[in-house]
Structures are given as structure tokens and as C-alpha cells.
Design an enzyme around this catalytic site. Structure first.
Site, PDB file in Angstrom:
ATOM      1  N   PHE A   1       0.806  -1.225   0.000  1.00 18.59           N
ATOM      2  CA  PHE A   1       0.000   0.000   0.000  1.00 18.59           C
ATOM      3  C   PHE A   1       0.838   1.272   0.000  1.00 18.59           C
ATOM      4  O   PHE A   1       0.344   2.335  -0.367  1.00 18.59           O
ATOM      5  CB  PHE A   1      -0.958   0.004   1.210  1.00 18.59           C
ATOM      6  CG  PHE A   1      -0.292   0.429   2.508  1.00 18.59           C
ATOM      7  CD1 PHE A   1      -0.075   1.769   2.794  1.00 18.59           C
ATOM      8  CD2 PHE A   1       0.116  -0.516   3.440  1.00 18.59           C
ATOM      9  CE1 PHE A   1       0.548   2.155   3.980  1.00 18.59           C
ATOM     10  CE2 PHE A   1       0.739  -0.135   4.623  1.00 18.59           C
ATOM     11  CZ  PHE A   1       0.956   1.212   4.886  1.00 18.59           C
TER      12      PHE A   1
ATOM     13  N   LYS B   1      -1.209  -7.112  -9.321  1.00 20.73           N
ATOM     14  CA  LYS B   1      -2.177  -7.219  -8.221  1.00 20.73           C
ATOM     15  C   LYS B   1      -1.758  -6.150  -7.208  1.00 20.73           C
ATOM     16  O   LYS B   1      -0.903  -6.384  -6.362  1.00 20.73           O
ATOM     17  CB  LYS B   1      -2.116  -8.628  -7.615  1.00 20.73           C
ATOM     18  CG  LYS B   1      -3.380  -9.115  -6.948  1.00 20.73           C
ATOM     19  CD  LYS B   1      -3.863  -8.247  -5.822  1.00 20.73           C
ATOM     20  CE  LYS B   1      -3.008  -8.349  -4.589  1.00 20.73           C
ATOM     21  NZ  LYS B   1      -3.348  -7.302  -3.587  1.00 20.73           N
TER      22      LYS B   1
ATOM     23  N   GLU C   1      -5.008  -3.711  -2.168  1.00 17.15           N
ATOM     24  CA  GLU C   1      -6.445  -3.409  -2.182  1.00 17.15           C
ATOM     25  C   GLU C   1      -6.761  -2.137  -1.385  1.00 17.15           C
ATOM     26  O   GLU C   1      -7.869  -1.621  -1.454  1.00 17.15           O
ATOM     27  CB  GLU C   1      -7.251  -4.602  -1.649  1.00 17.15           C
ATOM     28  CG  GLU C   1      -7.020  -4.972  -0.193  1.00 17.15           C
ATOM     29  CD  GLU C   1      -5.789  -5.854   0.040  1.00 17.15           C
ATOM     30  OE1 GLU C   1      -4.782  -5.716  -0.688  1.00 17.15           O
ATOM     31  OE2 GLU C   1      -5.839  -6.668   0.985  1.00 17.15           O
TER      32      GLU C   1
ATOM     33  N   SER D   1       5.153  -7.024   3.296  1.00 15.66           N
ATOM     34  CA  SER D   1       5.682  -7.380   4.613  1.00 15.66           C
ATOM     35  C   SER D   1       6.434  -8.718   4.526  1.00 15.66           C
ATOM     36  O   SER D   1       6.206  -9.520   3.615  1.00 15.66           O
ATOM     37  CB  SER D   1       4.537  -7.479   5.616  1.00 15.66           C
ATOM     38  OG  SER D   1       3.616  -8.447   5.171  1.00 15.66           O
TER      39      SER D   1
ATOM     40  N   CYS E   1       9.471   1.678   3.455  1.00 14.13           N
ATOM     41  CA  CYS E   1      10.363   0.573   3.780  1.00 14.13           C
ATOM     42  C   CYS E   1      11.783   1.060   3.972  1.00 14.13           C
ATOM     43  O   CYS E   1      12.617   0.354   4.509  1.00 14.13           O
ATOM     44  CB  CYS E   1      10.327  -0.463   2.673  1.00 14.13           C
ATOM     45  SG  CYS E   1      10.874   0.224   1.125  1.00 14.13           S
TER      46      CYS E   1
ATOM     47  N   GLU F   1       9.082  -4.344  13.160  1.00 11.90           N
ATOM     48  CA  GLU F   1       8.790  -3.217  12.266  1.00 11.90           C
ATOM     49  C   GLU F   1       7.480  -2.568  12.730  1.00 11.90           C
ATOM     50  O   GLU F   1       6.475  -3.258  12.910  1.00 11.90           O
ATOM     51  CB  GLU F   1       8.632  -3.713  10.826  1.00 11.90           C
ATOM     52  CG  GLU F   1       8.334  -2.586   9.854  1.00 11.90           C
ATOM     53  CD  GLU F   1       8.181  -3.059   8.400  1.00 11.90           C
ATOM     54  OE1 GLU F   1       7.597  -4.123   8.176  1.00 11.90           O
ATOM     55  OE2 GLU F   1       8.636  -2.336   7.505  1.00 11.90           O
TER      56      GLU F   1
HETATM   57  P1  NAD Z   1       1.374  -6.606   2.956  1.00 12.50           P
HETATM   58  O1  NAD Z   1       2.383  -7.676   3.043  1.00 12.50           O
HETATM   59  O2  NAD Z   1       0.245  -6.619   3.927  1.00 12.50           O
HETATM   60  O3  NAD Z   1       0.695  -6.600   1.498  1.00 12.50           O
HETATM   61  C1  NAD Z   1       1.472  -6.639   0.330  1.00 12.50           C
HETATM   62  C2  NAD Z   1       0.674  -7.328  -0.766  1.00 12.50           C
HETATM   63  O4  NAD Z   1       0.384  -8.666  -0.377  1.00 12.50           O
HETATM   64  C3  NAD Z   1      -0.675  -6.663  -1.044  1.00 12.50           C
HETATM   65  O5  NAD Z   1      -0.895  -6.664  -2.418  1.00 12.50           O
HETATM   66  C4  NAD Z   1      -1.666  -7.547  -0.300  1.00 12.50           C
HETATM   67  O6  NAD Z   1      -2.930  -7.581  -0.914  1.00 12.50           O
HETATM   68  C5  NAD Z   1      -1.021  -8.907  -0.339  1.00 12.50           C
HETATM   69  N1  NAD Z   1      -1.292  -9.714   0.849  1.00 12.50           N
HETATM   70  C6  NAD Z   1      -1.556  -9.265   2.103  1.00 12.50           C
HETATM   71  N2  NAD Z   1      -1.714 -10.307   2.945  1.00 12.50           N
HETATM   72  C7  NAD Z   1      -1.539 -11.427   2.210  1.00 12.50           C
HETATM   73  C8  NAD Z   1      -1.567 -12.817   2.531  1.00 12.50           C
HETATM   74  N3  NAD Z   1      -1.803 -13.239   3.753  1.00 12.50           N
HETATM   75  N4  NAD Z   1      -1.345 -13.690   1.528  1.00 12.50           N
HETATM   76  C9  NAD Z   1      -1.097 -13.278   0.268  1.00 12.50           C
HETATM   77  N5  NAD Z   1      -1.064 -11.954  -0.075  1.00 12.50           N
HETATM   78  C10 NAD Z   1      -1.281 -11.047   0.876  1.00 12.50           C
HETATM   79  O7  NAD Z   1       2.165  -5.222   3.003  1.00 12.50           O
HETATM   80  P2  NAD Z   1       1.573  -3.748   3.114  1.00 12.50           P
HETATM   81  O8  NAD Z   1       1.004  -3.560   4.476  1.00 12.50           O
HETATM   82  O9  NAD Z   1       0.725  -3.449   1.949  1.00 12.50           O
HETATM   83  O10 NAD Z   1       2.905  -2.898   2.949  1.00 12.50           O
HETATM   84  C11 NAD Z   1       3.758  -2.592   4.022  1.00 12.50           C
HETATM   85  C12 NAD Z   1       4.897  -3.577   4.126  1.00 12.50           C
HETATM   86  O11 NAD Z   1       5.608  -3.603   2.889  1.00 12.50           O
HETATM   87  C13 NAD Z   1       5.928  -3.180   5.165  1.00 12.50           C
HETATM   88  O12 NAD Z   1       6.339  -4.335   5.838  1.00 12.50           O
HETATM   89  C14 NAD Z   1       7.064  -2.590   4.360  1.00 12.50           C
HETATM   90  O13 NAD Z   1       8.327  -2.654   4.968  1.00 12.50           O
HETATM   91  C15 NAD Z   1       7.005  -3.434   3.151  1.00 12.50           C
HETATM   92  N6  NAD Z   1       7.646  -2.781   2.021  1.00 12.50           N
HETATM   93  C16 NAD Z   1       8.875  -3.242   1.659  1.00 12.50           C
HETATM   94  C17 NAD Z   1       9.536  -2.639   0.617  1.00 12.50           C
HETATM   95  C18 NAD Z   1      10.899  -3.126   0.216  1.00 12.50           C
HETATM   96  O14 NAD Z   1      11.388  -2.652  -0.781  1.00 12.50           O
HETATM   97  N7  NAD Z   1      11.514  -4.056   0.917  1.00 12.50           N
HETATM   98  C19 NAD Z   1       8.952  -1.573  -0.073  1.00 12.50           C
HETATM   99  C20 NAD Z   1       7.689  -1.137   0.316  1.00 12.50           C
HETATM  100  C21 NAD Z   1       7.044  -1.770   1.371  1.00 12.50           C
END
Ligand code: NAD
Length: 495
Positions: free
Chosen positions: A149, A173, A176, A226, A281, A381
Site C-alpha cells: 500500500f 495485483k 487493495e 511485509s 520501507c 517493524e
Molecule cells: P502486505 O504484506 O500486507 O501486502 C502486500 C501485498 O500482499 C498486497 O498486495 C496484499 O494484498 C497482499 N497480501 C496481504 N496479505 C496477504 C496474505 N496473507 N497472503 C497473500 N497476499 C497477501 O504489506 P503492506 O502492508 O501493503 O505494505 C507494508 C509492508 O511492505 C511493510 O512491511 C514494508 O516494509 C514493506 N515494504 C517493503 C519494501 C521493500 O522494498 N523491501 C517496499 C515497500 C514496502
């Protein structure tokens, strides 16, 4: 009335038929849109479209694909403000921050415009007498991107321009929570002349993700999010025989050495800790101060600045906007409660900021001092506007602390000593290192990626690794014999 969003499949808007999710305006807390939550059927339709588009798109020349990207570049520039406002409306970040995000995404498009050069292979004449050898990079087929997000436009743009430039077709994808920027990008790609079906957007959560991971025609998955989900995506995708790069969470440390300019370090940490409400991140969430005097001076310099941060709706362009949704705000608040219970000293308490009382998902900026490695406050985090100060005695202890952390996305050092900076940058266990630069996000022509639990898979995002990830190598060996040859049964060697 909330806007009804659609999937983008085969160049058309496809309405969702199943469940929908709410998309909030974080500045008001109101539902702004409804997003369809797709599953196996929508993923199959998008992959059908991408698979049908692949042979034609892969058969275009790199130069033709570059021209589409050049046009995309102009269109993103034309619509940069609208794109930034879309990001603000769903994510909540400030308008100038959103504009910066669009620029960083645009830079990957610019990088991908160089694809004719980037796809050049290697050539060796005369590897044997009359024998030449060369390599080529071929596209993979249908590839997928799954994005978080916190960067609704930039992270999709880390992936899609490079993947498309290499001749693949793409299914995105997006998160959401922030679905609209992806749809805008889909519209711009169509306008730029990308064929129908070469770029598709399927909305949804876990169901859509798992359908992509299980779909046999998807050759590669690029994920950012994450760590728990990154690991799941890496394991399930790899098990299904796909190429996967999965970037995970972070806890980035900035080491402040006693010789650092404290004013410079404090200003840098202010932006890096609280910019985008800490939902980056590459945010700095831990300042590691070497020596008590350094820590005292830094906390003294930071505290009034943290209290004075302007917080408000992103469109008013304050220093910091709201958090993305109510659940995330509650989680960050719980992390602060727990930090207090663990015994860290809460120097600035964001929970009491007046803005937290009204509408929207606002939370003030918090500053903790005397955080220790035993605390969850250090281990986990938080992904919110919370900066923790850890005090250590010397350089070696600072380095050991950074290296003890499970995450290794970025790390920074503040110092006036070239020798100390060199030592730190060479030894620290992190994928991206800043020297007096708090957020060392590499430019598009370099690669972005962390170490340890911040990245699963060998290849980083964009830059040369992006091209490597979205292509497979083929190496040719050729000779043009004259006259009849003789069969050889021993392992061939060159003569
Ligand atoms: P998230 O892991 O909740 O979601 C990421 C994606 O995975 C979304 O598209 C979501 O719909 C999907 N998703 C969520 N739960 C899922 C599940 N149980 N099974 C399969 N798919 C699932 O992450 P977020 O809250 O959207 O973003 C924040 C996180 O992203 C933080 O941990 C941040 O550090 C990380 N991030 C990392 C980087 C990097 O470059 N390392 C960059 C940006 C964000």
C-alpha cells in the site's frame, strides 16, 4: 456515493462480480471507493489476456517497445499531478511526497527506455577454431507483480516498465488499500500504445495472490510487502516452479557517530523517520547514537522539531499526513503502548496529538529514547511515525546492533570521518547504505533490495537485476563447417 472500481483485463474495465472491499480516504476516514476482491476466476481471465498478448508483444523489437515506454514517460509527466492526487486520496501521504513518488517511478520508465542497450548480449569470437559463441536475453512470458500500500505508483513502476520492455506481458495485483493509481497506470499504458492484454490489473487480497502463485502460466512473480507475506509468496511461488523475488519488511538504522554534525543528522532523521508518516520501507526507525553525549545532543535537537511537525490532510501538504487506515493506526498505537510498558522513555508522545481526536486516521509523531535490543520496540517493524534512539558505547557495538537485526534493508551512518564511513559501509549487513544520506534509495539504473529478512530471492529490483529477473539467458555456440565432419564421443573441448 463511493466510486465502484474495476479490474483492468485485456484492455477493458471489467466489473467485479464477487465481494468488494472499502477504500478509505485516510484524511477523513470516509469510504471513498469500493474495490472488487478478485480470485481465481479474475486471475485466470487476466492471465488468458496476458498469454494471448505475449507472442505479439514478444515479437516486437526492443526499439519498438522502447518507443511505447518513451510515450508512457511523456504521459506520466503530463498526468503527474493527477497521479499524485490519486495517491494522496487513498494513501494519505502529502502531495509533495506523492509527487516525489511519481518521479521515482518515472525514473524506472526512463531506465527501461534504454532496453535496446540493456538487452545486448555478450559475444566471443573464436571460442574454438572457427567457432563463435554469444548470449541473448529472452522474455519469460506472463509475469506478475504484487505490490504494497505504501507506494501505489512507484512500486508497480519498479516492476512493470522493465518487465514489459524485456518483452513480457504483465498482471499487476496492487494493494487493495490503494487500487486507483494502478488503474491510472493501466490507462496510460494503453494510451502509450501498449497492446490490449499486455498489462492487466486484478484487484484483491490473499485469494488473488494465491491464484497468481498457483497459476502455471505465470512464469515469474515480483513481490513487495511485509516479510510474512514475502516469505509465503517466495515459498509458494518457488514450489510452483516460478522465478520469485520477494522484498519484505525493514527496520532501518542510522548510526550517529560522535563526530557527526548533530544539526544535519537531526534534520535528516526528522525527514527519514516521519516523512510519509513512517510508512516507508526505507524509513529510518532506529537512531543508534555512539556515546551518551551524542545521544543527549541528538534527542535535544530532535524533540522540539518532532513536537513541531505539521500534521494534516495530505492535499494541504503538511509535514506528515494520516496513516493508511484505522487498523494500522491502532497497531502503531499499540506498539507505542508496549514500548512504554517495556520501559523505553517516550520523549514525544504522538498519541496525544490533538489531530488524533478528529476525523481521519491521524497519529502524532513519537520519539523514544533509551530503547534496548531486548524490547519489541527495537525488534519489530512498526511502519509508523515512531523513531527510537538506542544508546551504545562505541562504533563496534553500533555495527553489532545493526547486524543483529533480522532485517537488512537499509542502513545509514552520520559522520565526518571518511575512514569510519568506509568501514561502516563495507562491513554493515544491509543491502543499501547511506553515508550522511538517511534514505539511500538507489536510482533506477542501480538495483533496489535488502539483505536478510528484507529480501527473498537472489535478484534485486530494477537496474541490471531487473533485466536479469525478467529475462532468461540463452547462449549460442556456432560453427559453419565445410566438408564432412567426424562423430566425437568424448566431452567436446575447443581446439
Ligand atoms: P502486505 O504484506 O500486507 O501486502 C502486500 C501485498 O500482499 C498486497 O498486495 C496484499 O494484498 C497482499 N497480501 C496481504 N496479505 C496477504 C496474505 N496473507 N497472503 C497473500 N497476499 C497477501 O504489506 P503492506 O502492508 O501493503 O505494505 C507494508 C509492508 O511492505 C511493510 O512491511 C514494508 O516494509 C514493506 N515494504 C517493503 C519494501 C521493500 O522494498 N523491501 C517496499 C515497500 C514496502
Amino acid at each position: 456515493m463511493a466510486v465502484q472500481l474495476h479490474h483492468h483485463i485485456g484492455g477493458r474495465e471489467v466489473p467485479g462480480t464477487g465481494p468488494h472491499g472499502d477504500v478509505f480516504d485516510p484524511a477523513t476516514g470516509q469510504v471513498a471507493a469500493q474495490v472488487p476482491l478478485g480470485g481465481a476466476a479474475e486471475v485466470a481471465a487476466a492471465v488468458d489476456a496476458a498469454a494471448a498478448a505475449f507472442p505479439g508483444w514478444a515479437a516486437t523489437t526492443p526499439l519498438q517497445r522502447a518507443r511505447v515506454l518513451f510515450r508512457l514517460r511523456g504521459l506520466i509527466e503530463r498526468d503527474a499531478d493527477a497521479l499524485a492526487r490519486t495517491i494522496v486520496a487513498e494513501h494519505g501521504k502529502t502531495l509533495s511526497d506523492a509527487r516525489g513518488e511519481v518521479t521515482r517511478g518515472l525514473e524506472v520508465v526512463e531506465f527501461a527506455c534504454g532496453i535496446p542497450h540493456l538487452l545486448k548480449g555478450e559475444y566471443s569470437a573464436e571460442v574454438g577454431r572457427g567457432v563463435d559463441s554469444w548470449s541473448e536475453r529472452a522474455p519469460l512470458g506472463v509475469v506478475a507483480g504484487i505490490t504494497p500500500f505504501n507506494f501505489p505508483a512507484m512500486v508497480p513502476l519498479w516492476m512493470a516498465p522493465v518487465a514489459l520492455a524485456c518483452g513480457n506481458t504483465f498482471v499487476l495485483k496492487p494493494s487493495e488499500k490503494v487500487p486507483s493509481a494502478a488503474l491510472r497506470l493501466a490507462g496510460l499504458l494503453r494510451e502509450a500504445g501498449l497492446p490490449e492484454g499486455a498489462f492487466n490489473v486484478v484487484h484483491g487480497g490473499r485469494e488473488a495472490v494465491d491464484a497468481l502463485l498457483d497459476e502455471p502460466r505465470v512464469q515469474a512473480v515480483s513481490f513487495v510487502g511485509s516479510t510474512a507475506v514475502a516469505r509465503h509468496v517466495y515459498e509458494r511461488g518457488s514450489q510452483a516452479g516460478k522465478r520469485v523475488q520477494a522484498l519484505g519488511g525493514a527496520k532501518n538504522h542510522a548510526v550517529v557517530l560522535p563526530d557527526a554534525d548533530i544539526g544535519v543528522a537531526a534534520d535528516a532523521l526528522l525527514g527519514a523517520g516521519y516523512g510519509s508518516a513512517g510508512e516507508r520501507c526505507m524509513a529510518i526507525s532506529v537512531a543508534v547514537c555512539v556515546g551518551q553525549a551524542t545521544a543527549d545532543a541528538l534527542v535535544e535537537a530532535l524533540a522540539p522539531k518532532v513536537r513541531a511537525l505539521r500534521i494534516g490532510p495530505g492535499l494541504e501538504d503538511p509535514d506528515m499526513g494520516p496513516l493508511v487506515d484505522a487498523a494500522h493506526r491502532a497497531r502503531v498505537r499499540a506498539c507505542i503502548d508496549r514500548g512504554v510498558a517495556e520501559g523505553a522513555r517516550l520523549v514525544v508522545d504522538g498519541r496525544t496529538h490533538p489531530r488524533t481526536q478528529g476525523e481521519g486516521f491521524f497519529l502524532g509523531a513519537s520519539l523514544f529514547d533509551h530503547v534496548t535490543p531486548e524490547m519489541a520496540l527495537w525488534r519489530e517493524e512498526i511502519f509508523g511515525p515512531v523513531l527510537c534512539v538506542v544508546r551504545v558505547e562505541d562504533f563496534e557495538s553500533a555495527l553489532a546492533l545493526v547486524d543483529a537485526h533480522a532485517y537488512g534493508n537499509g542502513a545509514a551512518v552520520f559522520t565526518r570521518s571518511g575512514g569510519a564511513a568506509r568501514e561502516f559501509s563495507r562491513r554493515v549487513q544491509a543491502g543499501m547504505v547511506g553515508i550522511n544520506v538517511p534514505i539511500p534509495v538507489p536510482m533506477a539504473f542501480h538495483c533496489f533490495g535488502g539483505w536478510k529478512r528484507s529480501l527473498f530471492g537472489p535478484l534485486h529490483m530494477h537496474g541490471p537485476d531487473g533485466v536479469r529477473f525478467f529475462t532468461r539467458l540463452k547462449t549460442m555456440t556456432a560453427r559453419w563447417p565445410e566438408g564432412a565432419g567426424a562423430a566425437e564421443f568424448a566431452m567436446p573441448t575447443m581446439r
